[in-house]
Enzyme design. Structure first.
Site, PDB file in Angstrom:
ATOM      1  N   GLY A  97     -46.119 -13.858 -11.028  1.00  0.00           N
ATOM      2  CA  GLY A  97     -46.058 -12.233 -11.149  1.00  0.00           C
ATOM      3  C   GLY A  97     -45.421 -11.611 -10.125  1.00  0.00           C
ATOM      4  N   GLY A  99     -45.576  -9.990  -7.076  1.00  0.00           N
ATOM      5  CA  GLY A  99     -46.379 -10.237  -5.919  1.00  0.00           C
ATOM      6  C   GLY A  99     -45.986  -9.092  -5.004  1.00  0.00           C
ATOM      7  CE  LYS A 119     -37.655  -9.751  -3.242  1.00  0.00           C
ATOM      8  NZ  LYS A 119     -36.453 -10.697  -3.677  1.00  0.00           N
ATOM      9  CG  ASP A 131     -46.859  -9.795   3.910  1.00  0.00           C
ATOM     10  OD1 ASP A 131     -45.886  -9.822   3.044  1.00  0.00           O
ATOM     11  OD2 ASP A 131     -46.517  -9.770   4.891  1.00  0.00           O
ATOM     12  N   GLY A 132     -47.152  -8.961   0.396  1.00  0.00           N
ATOM     13  CA  GLY A 132     -46.468  -7.936  -0.580  1.00  0.00           C
ATOM     14  C   GLY A 132     -45.288  -7.449  -0.073  1.00  0.00           C
ATOM     15  NE  ARG A 189     -39.090 -11.751 -12.381  1.00  0.00           N
ATOM     16  CZ  ARG A 189     -38.475 -11.973 -11.440  1.00  0.00           C
ATOM     17  NH1 ARG A 189     -38.279 -13.170 -10.755  1.00  0.00           N
ATOM     18  NH2 ARG A 189     -38.128 -10.816 -10.564  1.00  0.00           N
ATOM     19  CG  ASP A 258     -41.034 -17.992 -10.495  1.00  0.00           C
ATOM     20  OD1 ASP A 258     -40.677 -19.263 -10.334  1.00  0.00           O
ATOM     21  OD2 ASP A 258     -40.996 -17.439  -9.469  1.00  0.00           O
ATOM     22  CG  ASN A 259     -36.876 -17.177  -8.552  1.00  0.00           C
ATOM     23  OD1 ASN A 259     -37.809 -16.364  -8.507  1.00  0.00           O
ATOM     24  ND2 ASN A 259     -37.040 -18.090  -7.634  1.00  0.00           N
TER      25      ASN A 259
END
Length: 499
Positions: A97, A99, A119, A131-132, A189, A258-259
């Site tokens: 997901g 992140g 992002k 840590d996002g 994606r 996922d990319n």
């Protein structure tokens, strides 16, 4: 601080990804960063969504693009982080997901509806152990490469801007935080489909596929099976995208499912790299110990990823074995689309308009002698435009890139013979070749130089490099240093999944 976000555009939700419902995402505010500042801004990307070149000067722009004002929004207007799953380095990784990415919303601009995503905007429910955050280094790399790829004519997400903050972020060492604002018609994606397949929710797969078809592949609605038609479109777009990568020596570095974009866009610029000295086995990602995503492996990896997507869509493709065979039939078209697209691109790069069966051998022989000599990828193809078909008097710019002069001389002789079949004269051929063979690409050392300056709050090199990359096919007098062979220190540069 402003009490409400000042957005330089109107965000929409009608028919957007958010209309799918809360099972597909989580609404939450971004995590603010202290004292944000503008690092870089793309006026071309801004124009694509209807913004003025000086939009970054508007009050609230930097705060908005850092995510600092989202806490002021009402619950229904909060950004969203989407859920997806995927295969990472060929291994099922389960739920992933967004992140560290948050979608602000959409904007209808001159080039259609674009999703606006931050992002590095902070923790989400999908951050896992992260840590996002994103760091200045990787954010600059994504910003520059998104725009560089666009101007090379390669399908890609775009980057509107980068904002920075002195807030510390721990990676291998302490770095500073940054947020890159990304634009795309869709950030869906392959992994979004895999997530619901793994959860055994064919109803969710159908909802997601319907969204993608209605928004991005409306012509597929007229097909006997719209979902199979959509898969066929994704296969072709992915094949064309990867053919473009191969034709300019671009290595993605982390082609996890996922990319991979459902629209065939280059997405998630992490440990990427443009080849300097050509090595067919080049691995640009220091984390890729097994070389799964090496340059020459990319076409086959794309096919494998499409297989994963087709499997995830099986509940929509037909009953039982019939559905499997239908999916297999569509997947097989990749083996036609990819070589056809790459052949077209490589013929153009060599200035060949007439089709000859021997051209495949000619191209393969060139790549072999380039590989054996580690000849610079970009300069070899660019300098080939200077070859004269009536003699070797103009060969020096090419042969000087090769240690084995006899090997390249033999190839150039075969190339000259092949050029005799062409009707264009040397000047016309050179002009055509220079339209497709870039002089300027985002070499790692160029990005690194801009990053080092930016760490000291000097963004002038970033701006100049971005300006160079806007015109990759032009000669650009005064900027020749950006097209030169990389310095010795560039060979020690490494990029990895850490960002």
């Amino acid at each position: 601080m402003l009490s409400t976000p000042v957005l330089p555009f109107d965000l929409r939700s009608e028919g957007s990804f958010s209309a799918l419902g809360s099972a597909f995402y989580t609404r939450l505010p971004a995590t603010p960063l202290p004292s944000p500042y503008l690092v870089g801004f793309s006026s071309e990307a801004a124009a694509s969504i209807g913004l003025e070149p000086d939009a970054f000067e508007r009050d609230g722009f930097v705060e908005t693009m850092t995510g600092n004002l989202t806490r002021e929004l009402d619950a229904e207007s909060l950004p969203i982080a989407t859920v997806y799953s995927g295969h990472q380095f060929g291994v099922w990784a389960g739920q992933l997901g967004d992140g560290r990415a948050l979608m602000l919303g959409e904007i209808a601009g001159p080039e259609g509806v674009q999703e606006v995503q931050l992002k590095g905007a902070g923790l989400t429910p999908y951050s896992r152990m992260g840590d996002g955050r994103a760091v200045l280094r990787s954010s600059i790399r994504e910003f520059l490469c998104s725009e560089a790829m666009h101007h090379l004519g390669i399908p890609t997400t775009r980057a509107l801007c980068v904002t920075g903050s002195d807030a510390p972020v721990r990676r291998e060492e302490i770095e500073t935080a940054a947020v890159v604002t990304r634009l795309a018609p869709s950030f869906v994606r392959f992994g979004h489909f895999e997530h619901w397949y793994a959860a055994d929710r064919p109803d969710r797969i159908r909802e997601l596929a319907d969204h993608v078809i209605d928004r991005h592949y409306p012509a597929c609605r007229d097909a006997q099976n719209p979902y199979l038609a959509m898969l066929a479109e994704v296969v072709e777009r992915t094949a064309v995208m990867v053919a473009h990568w191969q034709s300019v020596g671009f290595c993605h570095g982390v082609m996890n499912t996922d990319n991979m974009s459902i629209l065939g866009l280059t997405i998630d610029y992490g440990p990427y790299g443009f080849l300097d000295g050509f090595d067919a086995n080049h691995i640009c990602n220091h984390s890729d110990a097994q070389g799964r995503y090496a340059y020459q492996a990319q076409p086959q990896v794309a096919y494998w990823n499409l297989f994963c997507l087709a499997q995830a869509m099986l509940p929509l493709l037909g009953e039982g074995q019939a559905g499997v065979e239908a999916a297999q039939g569509v997947l097989e078209t990749y083996r036609t689309h990819f070589p056809r697209a790459l052949d077209r691109l490589l013929r153009a790069k060599l200035g060949l308009h007439e089709v000859r069966e021997s051209d495949t051998t000619l191209v393969n022989d060139l790549f072999k002698v380039m590989h054996d000599n580690r000849a610079d990828f970009t300069l070899t193809f660019r300098n080939l435009s200077r070859i004269a078909r009536d003699g070797a008097h103009a060969d020096a710019p090419v042969r000087d890139l090769f240690l084995d002069r006899a090997a390249i001389d033999a190839w150039l002789s075969a190339y000259r013979t092949r050029l005799q079949d062409e009707t264009q004269d040397d000047a016309a051929r050179a002009t055509a070749m220079n339209r497709v063979n870039p002089k300027y690409v985002l070499r790692n050392h160029l990005a690194e130089t801009a990053i080092r300056a930016a760490k000291d709050k000097d963004f002038s090199e970033l701006a100049r490099l971005l300006d160079v990359l806007r015109k990759p096919f032009d000669e650009q007098p005064g900027n020749e240093a950006y097209a030169a062979l990389p310095p010795t220190w560039a060979s020690s540069l490494e990029v990895s999944c850490s960002s």
